[in-house]
Write a protein that holds these residues in place. Structure first.
Motif, short mmCIF file in Angstrom:
data_model
loop_
_atom_site.label_atom_id
_atom_site.label_comp_id
_atom_site.label_asym_id
_atom_site.label_seq_id
_atom_site.Cartn_x
_atom_site.Cartn_y
_atom_site.Cartn_z
N ASP A 1 -14.72 -5.35 5.76
CA ASP A 1 -14.36 -5.83 7.10
C ASP A 1 -15.50 -6.58 7.79
O ASP A 1 -15.25 -7.53 8.55
CB ASP A 1 -13.90 -4.66 7.98
CG ASP A 1 -14.93 -3.55 8.08
OD1 ASP A 1 -15.23 -2.94 7.03
OD2 ASP A 1 -15.45 -3.30 9.18
N GLU A 2 -16.75 -6.21 7.49
CA GLU A 2 -17.88 -6.89 8.12
C GLU A 2 -17.98 -8.35 7.65
O GLU A 2 -18.31 -9.25 8.44
CB GLU A 2 -19.18 -6.15 7.81
CG GLU A 2 -19.27 -4.75 8.42
CD GLU A 2 -19.36 -4.80 9.95
OE1 GLU A 2 -19.70 -5.86 10.49
OE2 GLU A 2 -19.07 -3.78 10.59
N ILE A 3 -17.70 -8.57 6.38
CA ILE A 3 -17.72 -9.94 5.86
C ILE A 3 -16.52 -10.72 6.38
O ILE A 3 -16.63 -11.89 6.80
CB ILE A 3 -17.73 -9.92 4.32
CG1 ILE A 3 -19.11 -9.47 3.82
CG2 ILE A 3 -17.39 -11.30 3.76
CD1 ILE A 3 -19.22 -9.36 2.31
N LEU A 4 -15.35 -10.08 6.41
CA LEU A 4 -14.12 -10.80 6.76
C LEU A 4 -14.10 -11.25 8.22
O LEU A 4 -13.69 -12.38 8.51
CB LEU A 4 -12.91 -9.91 6.44
CG LEU A 4 -12.59 -9.76 4.96
CD1 LEU A 4 -11.53 -8.68 4.74
CD2 LEU A 4 -12.10 -11.09 4.38
N TRP A 5 -14.52 -10.40 9.15
CA TRP A 5 -14.46 -10.85 10.54
C TRP A 5 -15.50 -11.93 10.82
O TRP A 5 -15.27 -12.84 11.64
CB TRP A 5 -14.59 -9.69 11.52
CG TRP A 5 -15.95 -9.11 11.79
CD1 TRP A 5 -16.46 -7.94 11.31
CD2 TRP A 5 -16.97 -9.65 12.65
NE1 TRP A 5 -17.73 -7.73 11.79
CE2 TRP A 5 -18.07 -8.76 12.64
CE3 TRP A 5 -17.07 -10.80 13.44
CZ2 TRP A 5 -19.24 -8.97 13.34
CZ3 TRP A 5 -18.25 -11.03 14.16
CH2 TRP A 5 -19.31 -10.11 14.11
N ARG A 6 -16.62 -11.88 10.11
CA ARG A 6 -17.62 -12.95 10.26
C ARG A 6 -17.11 -14.27 9.67
O ARG A 6 -17.40 -15.35 10.19
CB ARG A 6 -18.93 -12.54 9.60
CG ARG A 6 -19.73 -11.53 10.42
CD ARG A 6 -20.95 -11.04 9.66
NE ARG A 6 -21.83 -10.26 10.53
CZ ARG A 6 -21.68 -8.97 10.80
NH1 ARG A 6 -20.64 -8.30 10.27
NH2 ARG A 6 -22.52 -8.34 11.59
N LEU A 7 -16.36 -14.17 8.58
CA LEU A 7 -15.74 -15.37 8.01
C LEU A 7 -14.71 -15.95 8.98
O LEU A 7 -14.60 -17.18 9.14
CB LEU A 7 -15.09 -15.03 6.67
CG LEU A 7 -14.38 -16.17 5.93
CD1 LEU A 7 -15.33 -17.34 5.69
CD2 LEU A 7 -13.79 -15.66 4.62
N PHE B 1 -15.26 -2.65 16.47
CA PHE B 1 -15.05 -3.30 17.76
C PHE B 1 -15.03 -4.82 17.63
O PHE B 1 -14.28 -5.52 18.32
CB PHE B 1 -16.12 -2.86 18.76
CG PHE B 1 -17.35 -3.72 18.79
CD1 PHE B 1 -17.47 -4.76 19.72
CD2 PHE B 1 -18.38 -3.53 17.88
CE1 PHE B 1 -18.60 -5.56 19.75
CE2 PHE B 1 -19.51 -4.32 17.90
CZ PHE B 1 -19.62 -5.35 18.84
N ALA B 2 -15.88 -5.38 16.72
CA ALA B 2 -15.95 -6.83 16.57
C ALA B 2 -14.63 -7.38 16.02
O ALA B 2 -14.23 -8.50 16.37
CB ALA B 2 -17.10 -7.19 15.64
N VAL B 3 -13.97 -6.61 15.17
CA VAL B 3 -12.67 -7.03 14.63
C VAL B 3 -11.66 -7.16 15.78
O VAL B 3 -10.92 -8.15 15.87
CB VAL B 3 -12.17 -6.04 13.57
CG1 VAL B 3 -10.75 -6.37 13.14
CG2 VAL B 3 -13.10 -6.05 12.36
#
Length: 401
Positions: free
Chosen positions: A205-211, A249-251
């Motif tokens: 999820d950390e990679i995906l939301w940054r993408l 939270f970022a998601v």
């Protein structure tokens, strides 16, 4: 006499008369393994036969009786008595009993022909003891490992290598995320996209939301006819991140941003239909990270947008929702001031929103204070440029240089 009594009496005779019987057997036994007839011709055989007849009341056949009588008239030299019972005598007695059939004309009937059932054994004696030696497994099947075998396999280097693989993978992903954040600070959004896109299929999820964030930034700089497609692509990445982790939270923050952009292209009705969904993600982001100023700004922006809805759009909202979304300029101002308190001067658009809320609420003096801050803001991003330009126009409107 019943059978049990007979057996007990025979056992007694064989045991306590053996000293009389065995003396006359040793000379025959000394010459080799005796036959039944040889035993019967000895005095031992006579004593034995009479003892058995006395126990059982069975009549011998004529041939056996003649042999016994002939043996009584013979004289057999005495021999020293061996110690203990003679196994030959016992065997011979058993043979005689087995060979001789009872005479049905005997006055002593044989009462029971079937033996009584043996008593049940205790449960613990009926269990088959486990073998002490391990039975090898059939060919092609792995034997069940014992505790020692399991310990040995646990200490083998292969599993340790297997366990280290996920650790190495996580370290690589952490490095990718850190590099992406550094590139974001440098506003190199295309580089971030190229860095993260090869990892789009990974469940991180950390990679995906940054993408998703990088794709959003690409969309803002792309031609108008490409923006809609890129915003949808960005939303897809963040939705995938949300399916993996609902507590990031970022998601939720980027879900609220991208839903509003994507449905904004569908028209006012579509955008209003997602208003509660957008607010939900904003509030969830604030709940998961109460110290994040951006999430508070987004919630303040949502209230400001709802307060700005003209009357005809409110009619549309009333057709979609039983209770249309509501928000005031004061609600927006409260959220934006909260964001500024959490992170002072963190975002030019938050300062601009505070000035605009004050102006809508009739407090132009406070509005000018914050709008001037925006005009003097150090421009780093496209958002900063937009904020500075809008602040300049507002100050002109207010008649302030």
């Amino acid at each position: 006499m019943n059978r049990v009594g007979t057996k007990l009496r025979c056992s007694y005779v064989l045991r306590h008369k053996s000293h009389l019987i065995s003396r006359n057997v040793s000379d025959v036994h000394h010459r080799g393994q005796p036959t039944v007839t040889q035993l019967l011709r000895t005095k031992a055989g006579v004593h034995l036969t009479k003892a058995i007849l006395g126990c059982t009341g069975v009549l011998l056949s004529a041939s056996v009786a003649n042999t016994v009588m002939a043996a009584e008239n013979e004289e057999t030299p005495a021999a020293p008595a061996p110690v203990g019972d003679s196994p030959v005598v016992v065997e011979a007695a058993a043979t005689v009993i087995a060979e001789e059939k009872p005479d049905t004309s005997s006055s002593v009937p044989i009462e029971e022909k079937q033996e009584a059932p043996a008593p049940s054994l205790p449960e613990e004696k009926q269990e088959t003891p486990a073998p002490t030696e391990e039975v090898p497994a059939p060919t092609g099947e792995a034997p069940t490992p014992t505790a020692d075998a399991q310990d040995t396999s646990a200490s083998a280097p292969a599993p340790a290598e297997a366990e280290s693989a996920p650790v190495v993978e996580e370290v690589v992903k952490d490095d990718v995320v850190k590099k992406a954040d550094l590139l974001y600070d440098e506003m190199k959004y295309e580089d971030i996209y190229n860095l993260l896109h090869p990892h789009a299929e990974e469940k991180n999820d950390e990679i995906l939301w940054r993408l998703g964030r990088a794709t959003y930034e690409k969309a803002k700089a792309a031609p108008a006819d490409s923006q809609k497609v890129l915003y949808k692509e960005a939303l897809g990445y963040v939705e995938a991140a949300l399916s993996l982790n609902d507590n990031n939270f970022a998601v939720h923050k980027w879900m609220s941003i991208l839903i509003d952009y994507v449905y904004g292209y569908e028209g006012n009705k579509a955008r209003i239909s997602q208003s509660y969904n957008v607010k939900h993600h904003m509030e969830k982001a604030c709940e998961l990270n109460p110290t994040d100023g951006t999430s508070r700004y987004l919630l303040g922006y949502w209230y400001y947008t709802i307060a700005e809805i003209p009357w005809y759009q409110r009619k549309i909202a009333s057709l979609i929702f039983a209770t249309p979304p509501s928000g005031t300029y004061q609600d927006a101002l409260d959220q934006c001031l909260h964001a500024e308190k959490l992170e002072p001067n963190f975002y030019s658009k938050n300062l601009l929103m505070i000035g605009k809320c004050y102006e809508k609420l009739g407090n132009r003096e406070e509005a000018i204070v914050y709008i001037r801050k925006v005009k003097e803001y150090l421009i780093k991003t496209a958002d900063d440029r937009e904020s500075v330009d809008e602040a300049t126009q507002l100050l002109k409107k207010f008649g302030v240089v």
